[in-house]
Design an enzyme around this catalytic site. Structure first.
Site, mmCIF file in Angstrom:
data_model
loop_
_atom_site.group_PDB
_atom_site.id
_atom_site.type_symbol
_atom_site.label_atom_id
_atom_site.label_comp_id
_atom_site.label_asym_id
_atom_site.label_seq_id
_atom_site.Cartn_x
_atom_site.Cartn_y
_atom_site.Cartn_z
ATOM 1 N N HIS A 179 7.402 5.748 2.113
ATOM 2 C CA HIS A 179 6.053 5.771 1.555
ATOM 3 C C HIS A 179 5.947 6.658 0.315
ATOM 4 C CE1 HIS A 179 1.590 5.218 2.862
ATOM 5 N NE2 HIS A 179 1.715 5.180 1.562
ATOM 6 N N TYR A 183 -1.482 4.300 7.569
ATOM 7 C CA TYR A 183 -2.726 3.527 7.570
ATOM 8 C C TYR A 183 -3.320 3.454 8.964
ATOM 9 C CZ TYR A 183 -1.038 1.729 3.034
ATOM 10 O OH TYR A 183 -0.569 1.601 1.754
ATOM 11 N N ASP A 205 0.834 -5.903 3.908
ATOM 12 C CA ASP A 205 1.276 -4.558 3.571
ATOM 13 C C ASP A 205 0.541 -3.547 4.438
ATOM 14 O OD1 ASP A 205 2.771 -2.862 1.376
ATOM 15 O OD2 ASP A 205 0.781 -1.956 1.615
ATOM 16 N N LYS A 220 5.661 1.167 6.099
ATOM 17 C CA LYS A 220 6.181 2.304 5.327
ATOM 18 C C LYS A 220 6.435 3.513 6.222
ATOM 19 C CE LYS A 220 3.246 0.825 1.487
ATOM 20 N NZ LYS A 220 2.203 0.135 2.285
#
Length: 279
Positions: free
Chosen positions: A109, A51, A46, A76
């Site tokens: 997201h 990120y 994930d 995402k």
């Protein structure tokens, strides 16, 4: 023990029962952590644009001995890339950084309601799936109202909704809604963050009765509820422990006892930390 126990999705694909969360692992540390997780048996990774580690995950995918077809890669779409064309552009960037031809699970997201373009992004994701560039599409941090709007305006519900969920914030009404509409619930921060529910006496006692750690008891609580937890750790021993939760089960009473830890302020202050990087 591996995480290969699968959950069927509404689109006839499947998802490993436990995933490996990569936030905030970046650079070589992130690549090493993902490689360690794959070695431990994780098959669901994930990541997200926000990120800032899709490249690190991509390097791990290129270096691992695990066959690409055995790994479910999730990323995402950030709020700042909402809109039909912007979604397609963001997708291509993610695909390039990950070094993959197909993204297995692509999520919005968060709904970014002030901009109100998430339906347009959803339409783009539907087309990406139709074109075979994405296997499954879903969302993250969506409420029942946002989910209902997607269905009303596109006729397509997400296969997955990834939300904050842990014993202090069990999200019972949302999980029930997901179950009724064949949406798989994924849990970010499944072990809590600002607080550590696995230190609660009820969880410590349940863990002792099963000969497991309190953290393992919490992760099993997720599985008993039909939730796919996404724990994260760069430590190989903890990675293996977090995955080793398929050799025991909790009774309905034990699940209820853990869920009873829910508090009015159980939700983490500020929610998903990456949401604040969206704009």
């Amino acid at each position: 023990m591996t995480g290969n126990t699968m959950r069927q999705l509404r689109d006839e694909t499947s998802l490993p029962a436990i995933g490996f969360g990569t936030y905030p692992l970046r650079g070589n540390e992130g690549t090493d952590a993902v490689l360690s997780a794959l070695d431990a048996g994780y098959r669901l990774l994930d990541t997200a644009v926000n990120y800032k580690n899709e490249d690190a995950v991509g390097r791990a995918l290129a270096e691992t001995h695990v066959h690409r077809s055995d790994i479910t890669v999730t990323t995402k779409l950030p709020g700042r890339h909402h809109g039909y064309d912007a979604t397609l552009e963001s997708f291509e960037s993610s695909r390039r950084l990950l070094g993959v031809d197909v993204i297995d699970l692509y999520l919005i997201h968060w709904p970014n309601p002030s901009v109100d373009k998430y339906v347009d992004s959803w339409k783009a994701m539907i087309d990406l799936r139709k074109d075979g560039l994405v296997r499954s599409i879903g969302v993250s941090n969506f409420t029942i109202d946002f989910l209902t709007r997607l269905a009303a305006e596109t006729g397509v519900l997400p296969a997955v909704n990834q939300v904050e969920l842990h014993p202090y914030f069990p999200q019972e009404s949302l999980v029930d809604f997901h179950a009724k509409h064949d949406i798989v619930t994924e849990a970010w921060s499944p072990l809590g963050k600002a607080a550590a529910p696995y230190n609660e006496k009820v969880i410590v006692d349940i863990a002792a009765q099963h000969g497991v750690t309190p953290v393992q008891a919490v992760l099993r609580w997720h599985l008993e509820r039909g939730v796919v937890p996404i724990p994260k750790s760069a430590d190989p021993d903890r990675q293996r422990q977090n995955l080793d939760v398929f050799g025991f089960s909790l009774s309905a009473e034990e699940v209820e006892a853990i869920s009873a830890l829910a508090t009015l302020d159980g939700r983490l202050f500020g929610g998903d930390p990456t949401v604040h990087e969206e704009m």
